[in-house]
Scaffold this motif. Structure first.
Motif, PDB file in Angstrom:
ATOM      1  N   VAL A 583       1.027  -1.294   0.650  1.00 35.22           N
ATOM      2  CA  VAL A 583       0.058   0.281   0.114  1.00 35.22           C
ATOM      3  C   VAL A 583       0.466   0.969   0.046  1.00 35.22           C
ATOM      4  N   LEU A 584       1.933   0.835   1.199  1.00 30.62           N
ATOM      5  CA  LEU A 584       2.746   2.173   0.966  1.00 30.62           C
ATOM      6  C   LEU A 584       3.711   2.659  -0.678  1.00 30.62           C
ATOM      7  N   LEU A 599      -5.229   7.986   0.100  1.00 35.01           N
ATOM      8  CA  LEU A 599      -5.287   6.378   0.919  1.00 35.01           C
ATOM      9  C   LEU A 599      -7.200   6.190   1.055  1.00 35.01           C
ATOM     10  N   ILE A 600      -7.722   5.192   0.473  1.00 31.36           N
ATOM     11  CA  ILE A 600      -8.962   4.652   1.181  1.00 31.36           C
ATOM     12  C   ILE A 600      -8.957   3.446   1.731  1.00 31.36           C
ATOM     13  N   ALA A 601      -9.012   3.597   3.179  1.00 33.74           N
ATOM     14  CA  ALA A 601      -8.525   1.987   3.905  1.00 33.74           C
ATOM     15  C   ALA A 601     -10.644   1.999   4.577  1.00 33.74           C
ATOM     16  N   ALA A 602     -10.175   0.940   5.285  1.00 29.39           N
ATOM     17  CA  ALA A 602     -11.657   0.341   6.358  1.00 29.39           C
ATOM     18  C   ALA A 602     -11.855   0.940   7.547  1.00 29.39           C
ATOM     19  N   ASP A 603     -12.561   1.653   7.949  1.00 35.81           N
ATOM     20  CA  ASP A 603     -12.245   2.539   9.552  1.00 35.81           C
ATOM     21  C   ASP A 603     -10.935   1.580  10.206  1.00 35.81           C
ATOM     22  N   ALA A 604     -11.409   0.831  10.707  1.00 30.46           N
ATOM     23  CA  ALA A 604     -10.572   0.258  11.592  1.00 30.46           C
ATOM     24  C   ALA A 604      -9.050  -0.156  10.862  1.00 30.46           C
ATOM     25  N   ARG A 605      -8.824   0.036   9.729  1.00 28.63           N
ATOM     26  CA  ARG A 605      -7.350   0.031   9.639  1.00 28.63           C
ATOM     27  C   ARG A 605      -6.636   1.103   9.433  1.00 28.63           C
ATOM     28  N   VAL A 606      -7.038   2.575   9.868  1.00 30.90           N
ATOM     29  CA  VAL A 606      -7.475   3.587   9.738  1.00 30.90           C
ATOM     30  C   VAL A 606      -5.738   4.197  10.989  1.00 30.90           C
ATOM     31  N   ALA A 607      -6.198   3.586  12.249  1.00 32.07           N
ATOM     32  CA  ALA A 607      -5.157   3.883  12.880  1.00 32.07           C
ATOM     33  C   ALA A 607      -3.443   3.869  12.537  1.00 32.07           C
ATOM     34  N   ALA A 608      -3.266   1.827  12.465  1.00 32.10           N
ATOM     35  CA  ALA A 608      -2.137   1.481  11.667  1.00 32.10           C
ATOM     36  C   ALA A 608      -1.501   1.819  10.690  1.00 32.10           C
ATOM     37  N   LEU A 609      -2.874   2.625   9.841  1.00 36.31           N
ATOM     38  CA  LEU A 609      -1.836   2.575   8.546  1.00 36.31           C
ATOM     39  C   LEU A 609      -1.501   4.205   8.439  1.00 36.31           C
ATOM     40  N   THR A 610      -2.042   5.008   9.805  1.00 34.32           N
ATOM     41  CA  THR A 610      -1.639   6.246   9.876  1.00 34.32           C
ATOM     42  C   THR A 610       0.048   6.075  10.556  1.00 34.32           C
ATOM     43  N   ALA A 611       0.051   5.091  11.593  1.00 33.40           N
ATOM     44  CA  ALA A 611       1.282   4.536  12.379  1.00 33.40           C
ATOM     45  C   ALA A 611       2.510   3.786  10.885  1.00 33.40           C
ATOM     46  N   ALA A 619       4.007  12.710   4.821  1.00 40.32           N
ATOM     47  CA  ALA A 619       3.384  12.958   5.871  1.00 40.32           C
ATOM     48  C   ALA A 619       1.622  12.371   5.349  1.00 40.32           C
ATOM     49  N   CYS A 620       0.452  13.206   6.195  1.00 41.17           N
ATOM     50  CA  CYS A 620      -1.106  12.476   4.993  1.00 41.17           C
ATOM     51  C   CYS A 620      -1.711  13.633   5.726  1.00 41.17           C
ATOM     52  N   LEU A 621      -3.018  13.757   5.587  1.00 39.80           N
ATOM     53  CA  LEU A 621      -3.286  15.036   6.150  1.00 39.80           C
ATOM     54  C   LEU A 621      -5.257  13.879   6.813  1.00 39.80           C
ATOM     55  N   SER A 622      -5.893  14.628   7.082  1.00 42.36           N
ATOM     56  CA  SER A 622      -7.376  13.769   7.288  1.00 42.36           C
ATOM     57  C   SER A 622      -8.330  14.498   6.120  1.00 42.36           C
ATOM     58  N   PRO A 623      -9.161  14.196   5.888  1.00 43.90           N
ATOM     59  CA  PRO A 623     -10.221  14.331   5.007  1.00 43.90           C
ATOM     60  C   PRO A 623     -10.506  15.730   5.346  1.00 43.90           C
ATOM     61  N   THR A 634      -3.501  11.993   1.794  1.00 40.91           N
ATOM     62  CA  THR A 634      -4.873  11.921   2.450  1.00 40.91           C
ATOM     63  C   THR A 634      -5.419  11.143   2.656  1.00 40.91           C
ATOM     64  N   LEU A 635      -5.324  10.474   4.280  1.00 41.80           N
ATOM     65  CA  LEU A 635      -5.198   8.951   4.611  1.00 41.80           C
ATOM     66  C   LEU A 635      -6.867   9.000   5.002  1.00 41.80           C
ATOM     67  N   VAL A 636      -7.892   8.486   4.079  1.00 43.60           N
ATOM     68  CA  VAL A 636      -9.586   8.275   4.299  1.00 43.60           C
ATOM     69  C   VAL A 636     -10.088   7.066   4.743  1.00 43.60           C
ATOM     70  N   PRO A 637     -11.239   7.653   5.672  1.00 47.06           N
ATOM     71  CA  PRO A 637     -11.418   5.876   6.507  1.00 47.06           C
ATOM     72  C   PRO A 637     -12.708   6.179   4.861  1.00 47.06           C
ATOM     73  N   ALA A 638     -12.993   4.779   5.417  1.00 50.10           N
ATOM     74  CA  ALA A 638     -14.208   4.574   4.015  1.00 50.10           C
ATOM     75  C   ALA A 638     -15.698   5.268   4.594  1.00 50.10           C
ATOM     76  N   SER A 639     -16.052   5.095   5.534  1.00 52.72           N
ATOM     77  CA  SER A 639     -16.963   6.380   5.942  1.00 52.72           C
ATOM     78  C   SER A 639     -16.663   7.275   5.723  1.00 52.72           C
ATOM     79  N   LEU A 640     -15.675   8.271   5.327  1.00 51.50           N
ATOM     80  CA  LEU A 640     -15.594   9.477   4.763  1.00 51.50           C
ATOM     81  C   LEU A 640     -15.337   9.874   3.426  1.00 51.50           C
ATOM     82  N   ALA A 641     -15.654   9.245   3.122  1.00 49.34           N
ATOM     83  CA  ALA A 641     -14.254   9.025   0.995  1.00 49.34           C
ATOM     84  C   ALA A 641     -16.283   9.905   0.580  1.00 49.34           C
TER      85      ALA A 641
END
Length: 702
Positions: A583-584, A599-611, A619-623, A634-641
């Motif tokens: 993914v990276l 970068l869109i991922a399941a919400d549960a994966r956002v914390a791990a991908l941020t790390a 560097a990445c942003l939030s939506p 931008t790292l995007v949780p699927a629920s906010l895409a």
């Protein structure tokens, strides 16, 4: 439009000179406005403050955006042979023969008041969007301009009349295609230079009716809604200045993403809000399960709440006795009851009926005064209405209703709920609604977002919600019936533009049809327009995502795309241990291109991908933060895409996106949203099998 002197015969240099003159004229217009002396213009400080606010808004609207073209097109109207125009049978022509108009984001005039740029919303500008070789609308030549930043770099001509006479089609505009495909970084841009005929028809639809736009991904429905607001403010400014306009979006991230579109079009006074912000009557301290939220959003709750509001009305046990001087005036209990029942039968708002009751009782007293020979006037009636005996009786039979306290009682008192919901909700539904822990008070109650909508409903039952002139409701497919009612209350006497896509409904209460949704909104007679021709999402990407439609929205017409971008889609299967690294790597590859990356991922994966991104120094942003700093990822949780767009999208593990929802259909709709956020390219990286409906047919791979 007057022709100003040009220093060269080079067409591009002449257009650049006109751009420079137009920018100078705009600066002069702004300077003249800033120099206005308001001293002693108004009679009081209130009017002075209102005028100052209007002047400040005008100054803001005259801002020259350096990276936005001041004009993007030109129309040359046809001069018929001999100077005569076609007869009436040819239809009305919007421009004078032989005239030339530059079409831009706002009106600009020179020192003599002659127009140098015409607002894109003016009637004379309409042929720029709708003229064709077969219907040139009096236009001889349409010129499009190409820009790099704010610098005019190219132009392209379409000779409409000549092509029409020859029966030929004008070749597709390369500049138009380039503008559509231009990479983007930051918030959403306007599409004023690329509005298509079918979009323009919606933008310029009459303010008197509500329009619902069923738009597939990439068809520009959000942009159409925002440009419609700008057009209505131009065409009906005085009316909407009185009544107001509002854009309702699904969340704050989305609203931040679109917030620069209207200011870029010169409109700086349009309110934006989420549904939760519209109904913010109570502090939100709790949340609901999907089943509870669905039930609270059910339209049947409106009748339960109506019963609850009216449940406090009590018929009098005694009559009314009013003492005035030495006389006592009696209204017997049956007559008082008749007055109360009449007000109930009229079904007017609870608060309005309560305000009317003292006057109705006072009138009954005045009738008795007149029968006894007195001649009371309106002042006497008002005095009787304020009499302590009348006030006491009103308090007894028609008590004040506090909306939060009433809903609090309904959700915490099983007997009261059973009384109000009898014949509407069954026993299991009533038990589902009740809070599982006692609420100590309004401020400490476990209010949820769905509860706040119920409080808003009661508030409107007590006192009418003020109506706006026009409301734009975006991502409308995700609203519950009660949420539709909440938005509809804000435009009962106005109109609305409803935007959405049934296939992208991802809430448990998502609407199944626009007819149902519009009925709950109070706009059952709205016109439904369907946009299926995509301009943003590449053809291969939309075709791939459309494999999901038979499972999520079988009645919808699959979208098509005007763009065929080779290499725009790749699907890569990797070993689970290599998923994050892959993914990276996909993000780095996307960053090698120009434009934004999501970068869109399941919400549960956002914390791990941020790390993982932090560890990799990426560097990445939030939506919604795309305009806050110079960062393209931008790292995007699927629920906010939903509603967002990026030039390149990397989608991690589609199966995880599906499994992140309460049911498979909602999960597939969430995946459909994620798959259709890309403007230039989509890279799907997965370590687990793809959902079966997506894997059917050949799967692109790298």
């Amino acid at each position: 439009m007057p022709t100003h002197a040009r220093p060269t015969d080079d067409p591009l240099q002449r257009e650049r000179a006109h751009l420079a003159e137009s920018r100078a004229a705009l600066r002069t217009m702004r300077a003249d406005t800033e120099a206005l002396d308001l001293t002693d213009v108004t009679g009081n400080w209130v009017n002075a403050e209102v005028l100052r606010r209007e002047i400040n808004e005008r100054i803001a609207a005259l801002a020259d955006l350096a990276d936005a073209p001041l004009f993007f097109g030109r129309l040359d109207y046809h001069e018929p042979p001999g100077g005569e125009r076609p007869g009436p049978e040819a239809g009305p022509l919007p421009g004078p023969p032989g005239e030339r108009f530059y079409i831009g984001r706002r009106h600009v005039h020179d020192k003599d008041g002659d127009p140098m740029v015409i607002d894109w919303r003016a009637p004379v500008s309409q042929p720029f969007y709708r003229a064709t070789p077969r219907e040139p609308m009096g236009v001889r030549l349409r010129r499009r301009f190409g820009y790099t930043g704010g610098e005019l770099t190219a132009y392209e001509d379409e000779h409409l009349t000549a092509a029409g006479l020859a029966g030929a089609d004008v070749p597709a505009s390369a500049l138009l295609q380039a503008e559509i495909e231009k990479p983007r970084v930051g918030p959403m841009r306007d599409i004023v230079a690329t509005i298509q005929p079918e979009q323009d028809e919606i933008v310029r639809a009459d303010i008197g009716g509500t329009v619902c736009v069923q738009g597939a991904p990439g068809t520009g429905k959000t942009a159409v809604g925002l440009h419609r607001v700008a057009y209505l403010l131009y065409a009906h400014r005085e009316r909407l200045a009185r009544t107001g306009t509002l854009v309702v979006g699904p969340n704050r991230s989305f609203l931040r993403y679109i917030e620069q579109v209207l200011p870029a079009l010169g409109e700086v006074d349009v309110a934006q809000a989420t549904v939760e912000e519209l109904v913010a009557h109570v502090p939100l301290r709790g949340s609901d399960s999907a089943a509870v939220a669905r039930l609270k959003g059910d339209a049947r709750m409106a009748e339960v709440l109506r019963r609850a509001v009216r449940s406090g009305v009590r018929m009098p046990s005694e009559g009314l006795v009013v003492v005035r001087g030495s006389r006592r005036w009696r209204v017997p209990a049956p007559e008082v009851e008749e007055i109360v029942r009449e007000l109930l039968d009229r079904d007017i708002r609870y608060g309005a009926a309560r305000e009317a009751l003292p006057q109705r009782l006072a009138h009954a007293v005045l009738v008795r005064m007149e029968r006894s020979g007195e001649a009371p006037d309106d002042r006497v009636q008002d005095a009787v209405a304020r009499n302590p005996a009348v006030k006491a009786l009103v308090k007894q039979v028609w008590p004040v209703v506090d909306p939060p306290r009433l809903v609090l009682r309904l959700l915490s008192d099983g007997d009261f709920l059973a009384e109000c919901a009898e014949g509407i909700l069954d026993g299991d539904e009533q038990r589902l609604l009740l809070w599982d822990r006692p609420a100590r008070g309004v401020r400490t109650a476990p209010w949820s977002a769905a509860d706040a909508v119920l409080v808003d409903e009661v508030t409107d039952l007590v006192r009418r919600t003020p109506s706006l002139g026009h409301v734009v409701l975006d991502e409308a497919q995700d609203l519950s019936p009660m949420q539709y009612r909440a938005v509809g209350r804000r435009c009962t006497t106005g109109s609305a533009t409803v935007l959405g896509d049934i296939a992208q409904g991802t809430t448990p209460w998502a609407t199944g049809s626009w007819a149902e949704a519009l009925t709950h909104l109070g706009k059952a007679d709205a016109v439904v327009e369907e946009l299926t021709r995509g301009f943003r999402v590449p053809g291969k990407v939309i075709d791939y995502a459309s494999r999901l439609l038979p499972s999520i929205a079988p009645d919808l017409t699959p979208a098509t795309s005007v763009r065929d971008s080779p290499g725009s889609l790749s699907v890569r299967l990797v070993d689970p241990a290599e998923l994050t690294a892959a993914v990276l790597a996909a993000c780095r590859a996307a960053l090698a291109n120009e434009g934004s990356i999501g970068l869109i991922a399941a919400d549960a994966r956002v914390a791990a991908l941020t790390a993982a991104l932090d560890a990799a120094g990426m560097a990445c942003l939030s939506p919604g933060d795309e305009a806050s700093r110079a960062c393209r990822l931008t790292l995007v949780p699927a629920s906010l895409a939903k509603g967002l767009e990026y030039d390149f999208v990397v989608l991690e593990e589609p199966s995880a996106v599906v499994e992140g929802e309460a049911d498979a259909r909602t999960g597939l709709r969430r995946l459909y949203v994620a798959l259709t956020r890309a403007v230039s390219g989509l890279s799907v990286v997965h370590s687990r099998p793809l959902p079966a409906v997506l894997a059917e047919g050949p799967v692109p791979s790298v």
